[in-house]
Design a protein around this motif. Structure first.
Motif, PDB file in Angstrom:
ATOM      1  N   MET A   1     -20.307 -14.495 -92.660  1.00  0.00           N
ATOM      2  CA  MET A   1     -19.044 -14.571 -91.951  1.00  0.00           C
ATOM      3  C   MET A   1     -18.653 -16.034 -91.832  1.00  0.00           C
ATOM      4  O   MET A   1     -19.400 -16.846 -91.299  1.00  0.00           O
ATOM      5  N   ALA A   2     -17.496 -16.362 -92.319  1.00  0.00           N
ATOM      6  CA  ALA A   2     -16.977 -17.722 -92.195  1.00  0.00           C
ATOM      7  C   ALA A   2     -16.009 -17.774 -91.029  1.00  0.00           C
ATOM      8  O   ALA A   2     -15.123 -16.944 -90.913  1.00  0.00           O
ATOM      9  N   CYS A   3     -16.206 -18.746 -90.170  1.00  0.00           N
ATOM     10  CA  CYS A   3     -15.307 -18.904 -89.020  1.00  0.00           C
ATOM     11  C   CYS A   3     -14.125 -19.759 -89.436  1.00  0.00           C
ATOM     12  O   CYS A   3     -14.282 -20.785 -90.089  1.00  0.00           O
ATOM     13  N   HIS A   4     -12.945 -19.313 -89.058  1.00  0.00           N
ATOM     14  CA  HIS A   4     -11.711 -20.028 -89.364  1.00  0.00           C
ATOM     15  C   HIS A   4     -11.213 -20.693 -88.092  1.00  0.00           C
ATOM     16  O   HIS A   4     -11.881 -20.687 -87.073  1.00  0.00           O
ATOM     17  N   ALA A   5     -10.037 -21.237 -88.148  1.00  0.00           N
ATOM     18  CA  ALA A   5      -9.451 -21.858 -86.962  1.00  0.00           C
ATOM     19  C   ALA A   5      -9.391 -20.838 -85.833  1.00  0.00           C
ATOM     20  O   ALA A   5      -9.036 -19.683 -86.039  1.00  0.00           O
ATOM     21  N   ILE A   6      -9.759 -21.257 -84.658  1.00  0.00           N
ATOM     22  CA  ILE A   6      -9.833 -20.374 -83.496  1.00  0.00           C
ATOM     23  C   ILE A   6      -8.633 -20.629 -82.589  1.00  0.00           C
ATOM     24  O   ILE A   6      -8.351 -21.773 -82.243  1.00  0.00           O
ATOM     25  N   ASP A   7      -7.943 -19.541 -82.219  1.00  0.00           N
ATOM     26  CA  ASP A   7      -6.785 -19.667 -81.333  1.00  0.00           C
ATOM     27  C   ASP A   7      -7.190 -20.122 -79.941  1.00  0.00           C
ATOM     28  O   ASP A   7      -6.547 -20.984 -79.362  1.00  0.00           O
ATOM     29  N   ARG A   8      -8.231 -19.519 -79.393  1.00  0.00           N
ATOM     30  CA  ARG A   8      -8.629 -19.805 -78.014  1.00  0.00           C
ATOM     31  C   ARG A   8     -10.146 -19.978 -77.952  1.00  0.00           C
ATOM     32  O   ARG A   8     -10.861 -19.072 -77.549  1.00  0.00           O
ATOM     33  N   PRO A   9     -10.675 -21.155 -78.332  1.00  0.00           N
ATOM     34  CA  PRO A   9     -12.127 -21.338 -78.299  1.00  0.00           C
ATOM     35  C   PRO A   9     -12.642 -21.558 -76.885  1.00  0.00           C
ATOM     36  O   PRO A   9     -11.927 -22.054 -76.023  1.00  0.00           O
ATOM     37  N   ARG A  10     -13.891 -21.178 -76.652  1.00  0.00           N
ATOM     38  CA  ARG A  10     -14.561 -21.482 -75.391  1.00  0.00           C
ATOM     39  C   ARG A  10     -15.302 -22.799 -75.560  1.00  0.00           C
ATOM     40  O   ARG A  10     -15.826 -23.096 -76.617  1.00  0.00           O
ATOM     41  N   ALA A  11     -15.386 -23.568 -74.485  1.00  0.00           N
ATOM     42  CA  ALA A  11     -16.058 -24.864 -74.537  1.00  0.00           C
ATOM     43  C   ALA A  11     -17.534 -24.714 -74.920  1.00  0.00           C
ATOM     44  O   ALA A  11     -18.082 -25.547 -75.634  1.00  0.00           O
ATOM     45  N   ASP A  12     -18.180 -23.638 -74.465  1.00  0.00           N
ATOM     46  CA  ASP A  12     -19.606 -23.451 -74.765  1.00  0.00           C
ATOM     47  C   ASP A  12     -19.844 -22.755 -76.101  1.00  0.00           C
ATOM     48  O   ASP A  12     -20.979 -22.516 -76.493  1.00  0.00           O
TER      49      ASP A  12
ATOM     50  N   GLU B   1     -19.402 -19.727 -76.928  1.00  0.00           N
ATOM     51  CA  GLU B   1     -19.750 -18.306 -76.823  1.00  0.00           C
ATOM     52  C   GLU B   1     -18.475 -17.491 -76.649  1.00  0.00           C
ATOM     53  O   GLU B   1     -17.816 -17.568 -75.626  1.00  0.00           O
ATOM     54  N   GLY B   2     -18.130 -16.710 -77.665  1.00  0.00           N
ATOM     55  CA  GLY B   2     -16.904 -15.930 -77.610  1.00  0.00           C
ATOM     56  C   GLY B   2     -16.982 -14.781 -76.618  1.00  0.00           C
ATOM     57  O   GLY B   2     -18.068 -14.347 -76.230  1.00  0.00           O
ATOM     58  N   THR B   3     -15.832 -14.299 -76.220  1.00  0.00           N
ATOM     59  CA  THR B   3     -15.737 -13.162 -75.310  1.00  0.00           C
ATOM     60  C   THR B   3     -14.586 -12.268 -75.746  1.00  0.00           C
ATOM     61  O   THR B   3     -13.734 -12.672 -76.529  1.00  0.00           O
ATOM     62  N   ILE B   4     -14.570 -11.077 -75.194  1.00  0.00           N
ATOM     63  CA  ILE B   4     -13.439 -10.178 -75.408  1.00  0.00           C
ATOM     64  C   ILE B   4     -13.125  -9.510 -74.085  1.00  0.00           C
ATOM     65  O   ILE B   4     -14.025  -9.177 -73.314  1.00  0.00           O
ATOM     66  N   ASP B   5     -11.841  -9.340 -73.813  1.00  0.00           N
ATOM     67  CA  ASP B   5     -11.421  -8.608 -72.629  1.00  0.00           C
ATOM     68  C   ASP B   5     -10.218  -7.752 -72.994  1.00  0.00           C
ATOM     69  O   ASP B   5      -9.617  -7.929 -74.043  1.00  0.00           O
ATOM     70  N   ALA B   6      -9.899  -6.823 -72.112  1.00  0.00           N
ATOM     71  CA  ALA B   6      -8.777  -5.906 -72.336  1.00  0.00           C
ATOM     72  C   ALA B   6      -7.774  -6.064 -71.210  1.00  0.00           C
ATOM     73  O   ALA B   6      -8.161  -6.185 -70.045  1.00  0.00           O
ATOM     74  N   LEU B   7      -6.502  -6.070 -71.565  1.00  0.00           N
ATOM     75  CA  LEU B   7      -5.421  -6.151 -70.584  1.00  0.00           C
ATOM     76  C   LEU B   7      -4.529  -4.930 -70.718  1.00  0.00           C
ATOM     77  O   LEU B   7      -4.490  -4.273 -71.746  1.00  0.00           O
ATOM     78  N   ARG B   8      -3.780  -4.699 -69.678  1.00  0.00           N
ATOM     79  CA  ARG B   8      -2.855  -3.567 -69.629  1.00  0.00           C
ATOM     80  C   ARG B   8      -1.419  -4.059 -69.641  1.00  0.00           C
ATOM     81  O   ARG B   8      -1.155  -5.244 -69.522  1.00  0.00           O
ATOM     82  N   SER B   9      -0.499  -3.150 -69.704  1.00  0.00           N
ATOM     83  CA  SER B   9       0.912  -3.509 -69.825  1.00  0.00           C
ATOM     84  C   SER B   9       1.397  -4.380 -68.671  1.00  0.00           C
ATOM     85  O   SER B   9       2.265  -5.212 -68.843  1.00  0.00           O
ATOM     86  N   TRP B  10       0.832  -4.216 -67.486  1.00  0.00           N
ATOM     87  CA  TRP B  10       1.307  -4.953 -66.317  1.00  0.00           C
ATOM     88  C   TRP B  10       0.606  -6.295 -66.120  1.00  0.00           C
ATOM     89  O   TRP B  10       0.997  -7.081 -65.281  1.00  0.00           O
TER      90      TRP B  10
ATOM     91  N   GLU C   1      -3.093 -12.866 -77.804  1.00  0.00           N
ATOM     92  CA  GLU C   1      -3.645 -11.530 -77.547  1.00  0.00           C
ATOM     93  C   GLU C   1      -3.406 -10.617 -78.740  1.00  0.00           C
ATOM     94  O   GLU C   1      -2.466 -10.807 -79.500  1.00  0.00           O
ATOM     95  N   GLU C   2      -4.268  -9.642 -78.887  1.00  0.00           N
ATOM     96  CA  GLU C   2      -4.222  -8.680 -79.983  1.00  0.00           C
ATOM     97  C   GLU C   2      -3.742  -7.340 -79.434  1.00  0.00           C
ATOM     98  O   GLU C   2      -4.377  -6.757 -78.562  1.00  0.00           O
TER      99      GLU C   2
ATOM    100  N   VAL D   1     -11.109 -13.501 -77.151  1.00  0.00           N
ATOM    101  CA  VAL D   1     -10.206 -12.494 -77.699  1.00  0.00           C
ATOM    102  C   VAL D   1      -9.742 -11.586 -76.569  1.00  0.00           C
ATOM    103  O   VAL D   1     -10.547 -11.158 -75.746  1.00  0.00           O
ATOM    104  N   THR D   2      -8.466 -11.307 -76.546  1.00  0.00           N
ATOM    105  CA  THR D   2      -7.910 -10.395 -75.556  1.00  0.00           C
ATOM    106  C   THR D   2      -7.153  -9.302 -76.291  1.00  0.00           C
ATOM    107  O   THR D   2      -6.296  -9.599 -77.117  1.00  0.00           O
ATOM    108  N   VAL D   3      -7.506  -8.046 -76.011  1.00  0.00           N
ATOM    109  CA  VAL D   3      -6.769  -6.918 -76.580  1.00  0.00           C
ATOM    110  C   VAL D   3      -5.872  -6.340 -75.484  1.00  0.00           C
ATOM    111  O   VAL D   3      -6.226  -6.354 -74.316  1.00  0.00           O
TER     112      VAL D   3
END
Length: 140
Positions: free
Chosen positions: A1-12, A14-23, A30-31, A108-110
């Motif tokens: 896996m090759a990493c490309h430019a990151i939209d929202r990198p973490r300083a440490d 370590e990537g994360t993912i979270d989910a948001l709702r319409s409100w 966001e994805e 990453v935010t979905v």
């Protein structure tokens, strides 16, 4: 896996993912995972399904053992016609891209546009977290 430019990198790194709702407030990069995307939920509450049942059916769909139409028939949950035609390969490709982004250190935010308390976006988040090796990871 090759990493490309990151939209929202973490300083440490370590990537994360979270989910948001319409409100929830919008987040840069966001994805969207609503209908019309490879990760949209083909199961609908319109007709006779409940949000809880639609989300449970979606989790089963992610396993890849049966089609949306087979799962919908068995569970009695209606399937949105166009979203029900998304192939398992296309869905898994979209999930793999999210996994790769998290592994590369991206935040990453979905987001799903639905208005139900129970939402398949949380299943997308959990699937990615399990693949990355961090199930039940809290949002940071």
């Amino acid at each position: 896996m090759a990493c490309h430019a990151i939209d929202r990198p973490r300083a440490d790194g370590e990537g994360t993912i979270d989910a948001l709702r319409s409100w929830d407030p919008r987040v840069a990069g966001e994805e969207r995972v609503g209908r019309g995307t490879p990760l949209g939920n083909p199961f609908t509450v319109i007709g006779s399904g409940s949000a809880d049942e639609a989300v449970a059916a979606y989790w089963e769909l992610l396993k890849g053992e049966r089609s949306a139409h087979e799962i919908g028939r068995e569970r009695g949950v209606p399937v949105h016609e166009s979203q029900g035609r998304v192939s398992h390969e296309r869905r898994m490709g979209a999930l793999k891209r999210l996994v790769d982004r998290v592994r590369c250190g991206e935040v990453v935010t979905v987001r799903c546009p639905c208005t139900h308390a129970t939402c398949h976006a949380y299943m997308v988040r959990e699937w990615v977290r399990r693949e990355v090796g961090r199930p039940d990871q809290s949002a940071r």
